[in-house]
Design an enzyme around this catalytic site. Structure first.
Site, PDB file in Angstrom:
ATOM      1  N   LYS A 106     -11.262  45.572  -4.265  1.00 26.64           N
ATOM      2  CA  LYS A 106     -10.473  45.911  -5.462  1.00 26.64           C
ATOM      3  C   LYS A 106      -9.395  44.853  -5.720  1.00 26.64           C
ATOM      4  O   LYS A 106      -9.208  44.400  -6.835  1.00 26.64           O
ATOM      5  CB  LYS A 106      -9.813  47.300  -5.317  1.00 26.64           C
ATOM      6  CG  LYS A 106     -10.799  48.439  -5.135  1.00 26.64           C
ATOM      7  CD  LYS A 106     -10.118  49.802  -5.175  1.00 26.64           C
ATOM      8  CE  LYS A 106      -9.146  50.062  -4.032  1.00 26.64           C
ATOM      9  NZ  LYS A 106      -9.771  50.184  -2.706  1.00 26.64           N
ATOM     10  N   ARG A 129      -5.880  57.988  -6.644  1.00 28.12           N
ATOM     11  CA  ARG A 129      -6.639  58.163  -5.403  1.00 28.12           C
ATOM     12  C   ARG A 129      -6.928  59.640  -5.126  1.00 28.12           C
ATOM     13  O   ARG A 129      -7.583  59.950  -4.130  1.00 28.12           O
ATOM     14  CB  ARG A 129      -5.802  57.604  -4.246  1.00 28.12           C
ATOM     15  CG  ARG A 129      -6.411  56.431  -3.488  1.00 28.12           C
ATOM     16  CD  ARG A 129      -5.428  56.068  -2.405  1.00 28.12           C
ATOM     17  NE  ARG A 129      -5.853  55.072  -1.473  1.00 28.12           N
ATOM     18  CZ  ARG A 129      -5.622  53.773  -1.611  1.00 28.12           C
ATOM     19  NH1 ARG A 129      -5.059  53.300  -2.688  1.00 28.12           N
ATOM     20  NH2 ARG A 129      -5.974  52.946  -0.642  1.00 28.12           N
ATOM     21  N   ARG A 145      -9.443  40.793   7.614  1.00 34.45           N
ATOM     22  CA  ARG A 145      -8.685  40.531   6.384  1.00 34.45           C
ATOM     23  C   ARG A 145      -7.278  39.989   6.666  1.00 34.45           C
ATOM     24  O   ARG A 145      -6.572  40.456   7.547  1.00 34.45           O
ATOM     25  CB  ARG A 145      -8.593  41.843   5.595  1.00 34.45           C
ATOM     26  CG  ARG A 145      -7.828  41.699   4.311  1.00 34.45           C
ATOM     27  CD  ARG A 145      -8.145  42.797   3.355  1.00 34.45           C
ATOM     28  NE  ARG A 145      -7.478  44.058   3.673  1.00 34.45           N
ATOM     29  CZ  ARG A 145      -7.483  45.094   2.842  1.00 34.45           C
ATOM     30  NH1 ARG A 145      -8.151  45.029   1.703  1.00 34.45           N
ATOM     31  NH2 ARG A 145      -6.875  46.211   3.165  1.00 34.45           N
ATOM     32  N   ARG A 204      -2.427  43.212   7.679  1.00 33.55           N
ATOM     33  CA  ARG A 204      -1.842  44.524   7.425  1.00 33.55           C
ATOM     34  C   ARG A 204      -1.915  45.399   8.672  1.00 33.55           C
ATOM     35  O   ARG A 204      -2.926  45.440   9.349  1.00 33.55           O
ATOM     36  CB  ARG A 204      -2.590  45.197   6.264  1.00 33.55           C
ATOM     37  CG  ARG A 204      -2.164  44.659   4.926  1.00 33.55           C
ATOM     38  CD  ARG A 204      -3.036  45.156   3.823  1.00 33.55           C
ATOM     39  NE  ARG A 204      -3.244  46.605   3.839  1.00 33.55           N
ATOM     40  CZ  ARG A 204      -3.829  47.256   2.838  1.00 33.55           C
ATOM     41  NH1 ARG A 204      -4.276  46.618   1.786  1.00 33.55           N
ATOM     42  NH2 ARG A 204      -3.994  48.562   2.916  1.00 33.55           N
ATOM     43  N   ARG A 216      -8.732  55.857   7.128  1.00 27.33           N
ATOM     44  CA  ARG A 216      -8.656  55.590   5.686  1.00 27.33           C
ATOM     45  C   ARG A 216     -10.000  55.868   4.998  1.00 27.33           C
ATOM     46  O   ARG A 216     -10.037  56.334   3.871  1.00 27.33           O
ATOM     47  CB  ARG A 216      -8.195  54.144   5.452  1.00 27.33           C
ATOM     48  CG  ARG A 216      -6.700  53.982   5.742  1.00 27.33           C
ATOM     49  CD  ARG A 216      -6.304  52.546   5.955  1.00 27.33           C
ATOM     50  NE  ARG A 216      -6.516  51.719   4.798  1.00 27.33           N
ATOM     51  CZ  ARG A 216      -6.745  50.412   4.850  1.00 27.33           C
ATOM     52  NH1 ARG A 216      -6.797  49.788   6.017  1.00 27.33           N
ATOM     53  NH2 ARG A 216      -6.907  49.737   3.753  1.00 27.33           N
TER      54      ARG A 216
HETATM   55  P1  AMP Z   1      -4.207  49.974  -0.378  1.00 27.45           P
HETATM   56  O1  AMP Z   1      -3.442  48.705  -0.367  1.00 27.45           O
HETATM   57  O2  AMP Z   1      -4.656  50.374  -1.753  1.00 27.45           O
HETATM   58  O3  AMP Z   1      -5.329  50.016   0.624  1.00 27.45           O
HETATM   59  O4  AMP Z   1      -3.165  51.122   0.054  1.00 27.45           O
HETATM   60  C1  AMP Z   1      -2.572  51.122   1.349  1.00 27.45           C
HETATM   61  C2  AMP Z   1      -2.028  52.491   1.680  1.00 27.45           C
HETATM   62  O5  AMP Z   1      -1.008  52.854   0.724  1.00 27.45           O
HETATM   63  C3  AMP Z   1      -3.031  53.629   1.618  1.00 27.45           C
HETATM   64  O6  AMP Z   1      -3.797  53.747   2.806  1.00 27.45           O
HETATM   65  C4  AMP Z   1      -2.103  54.825   1.394  1.00 27.45           C
HETATM   66  O7  AMP Z   1      -1.440  55.192   2.591  1.00 27.45           O
HETATM   67  C5  AMP Z   1      -1.053  54.254   0.457  1.00 27.45           C
HETATM   68  N1  AMP Z   1      -1.454  54.436  -0.960  1.00 27.45           N
HETATM   69  C6  AMP Z   1      -1.821  53.455  -1.847  1.00 27.45           C
HETATM   70  N2  AMP Z   1      -2.128  53.967  -3.038  1.00 27.45           N
HETATM   71  C7  AMP Z   1      -1.980  55.310  -2.932  1.00 27.45           C
HETATM   72  C8  AMP Z   1      -2.163  56.403  -3.820  1.00 27.45           C
HETATM   73  N3  AMP Z   1      -2.593  56.211  -5.073  1.00 27.45           N
HETATM   74  N4  AMP Z   1      -1.885  57.651  -3.361  1.00 27.45           N
HETATM   75  C9  AMP Z   1      -1.443  57.860  -2.117  1.00 27.45           C
HETATM   76  N5  AMP Z   1      -1.274  56.881  -1.213  1.00 27.45           N
HETATM   77  C10 AMP Z   1      -1.524  55.610  -1.610  1.00 27.45           C
END
Ligand code: AMP
Length: 217
Positions: free
Chosen positions: A15, A91, A130, A163, A174
């Site tokens: 993404k 999400r 990553r 990360r 996740r």
């Molecule tokens: P990402 O960078 O999109 O993989 O997001 C990293 C982490 O941020 C996720 O595993 C969640 O803990 C939190 N997070 C990101 N977007 C959301 C969302 N829309 N709702 C809830 N938690 C989120």
């Protein structure tokens, strides 16, 4: 016409890579909830402190604060003018409903929701290697896409980082959270006739070309 779209898919599906390409080549504004949370953590804000406890465990940050944070950004003048590519939001179905209400109020129609699809085994492999840029968000992979100079971004020269939530046990959590909470978001948009499915196992340029074609651009 500004593009207004959502990228949805499991963690590590690409993404972030696709939204960076869409920004560079189509001029739309990426809004990544994960990146915004990481910036809040870095800046040591109250929201950052709250979010970190969930993110480190691979869990979702509660809907209330997440929705508030994202709607605030969607209302910015830049986003109104350029359009948006949402990455990582919504999400949950609750978040999708809140977004729908907001867009309806603003009389904005979504162009499409792009579902990036790939086998889970590929995801674990991608996430385990990553590396990301602390500043511009560019994404690398230790084996598949190493930076030219180890530890630094090719694009902006800032330091790269791994990360904390990209470790094997958190990756599995996740993925579990994705299946339980985010897979229903895909069905939600499919029922509304908004969904476009793209095979994300291909090379990023091929995935991008397929997105452009399916968006009718
Ligand atoms: P990402 O960078 O999109 O993989 O997001 C990293 C982490 O941020 C996720 O595993 C969640 O803990 C939190 N997070 C990101 N977007 C959301 C969302 N829309 N709702 C809830 N938690 C989120």
């Amino acid at each position: 016409m500004p593009i207004r779209t959502i990228l949805v898919g499991p963690p590590g599906v690409g993404k972030g890579t696709q939204s960076a390409m869409m920004e560079e080549r189509l001029g739309a504004k990426p809004l990544s909830s994960g990146m915004i949370f990481r910036a809040e953590i870095e800046a040591e804000t109250d929201l950052g402190e709250l979010a970190k406890s969930y993110i480190d465990r691979g869990e979702l940050v509660p809907n209330g604060v997440t929705i508030q944070m994202m709607l605030k950004r969607l209302r910015s003048a830049e986003v109104q003018q350029k359009g948006f590519i949402l990455d990582g939001f919504p999400r949950t179905v609750r978040q999708a409903e809140a977004l729908d209400e907001e867009l309806a109020k603003a009389k904005i129609e979504l162009d499409a929701v792009i579902s990036l699809e790939v086998d889970e085994s590929v995801i674990v492999e991608r996430l385990s290697g990553r590396i990301g840029c602390t500043k511009c968000g560019e994404i690398y992979h230790r084996i598949n896409k190493p930076p030219k100079r180890e530890g630094f971004c090719d694009k902006c020269n800032s330091p790269l980082f791994v990360r904390e939530d990209d470790q094997p046990s958190t990756i599995l959590e996740r993925l579990k959270v994705f299946r339980a909470n985010t897979a229903p978001v895909i069905s939600y948009y499919e029922a509304k006739g908004k969904l476009i499915k793209v095979d994300a196992s291909q090379d990023p340029d091929v995935v991008f070309a397929e997105i452009v074609e399916k968006l009718g651009l």
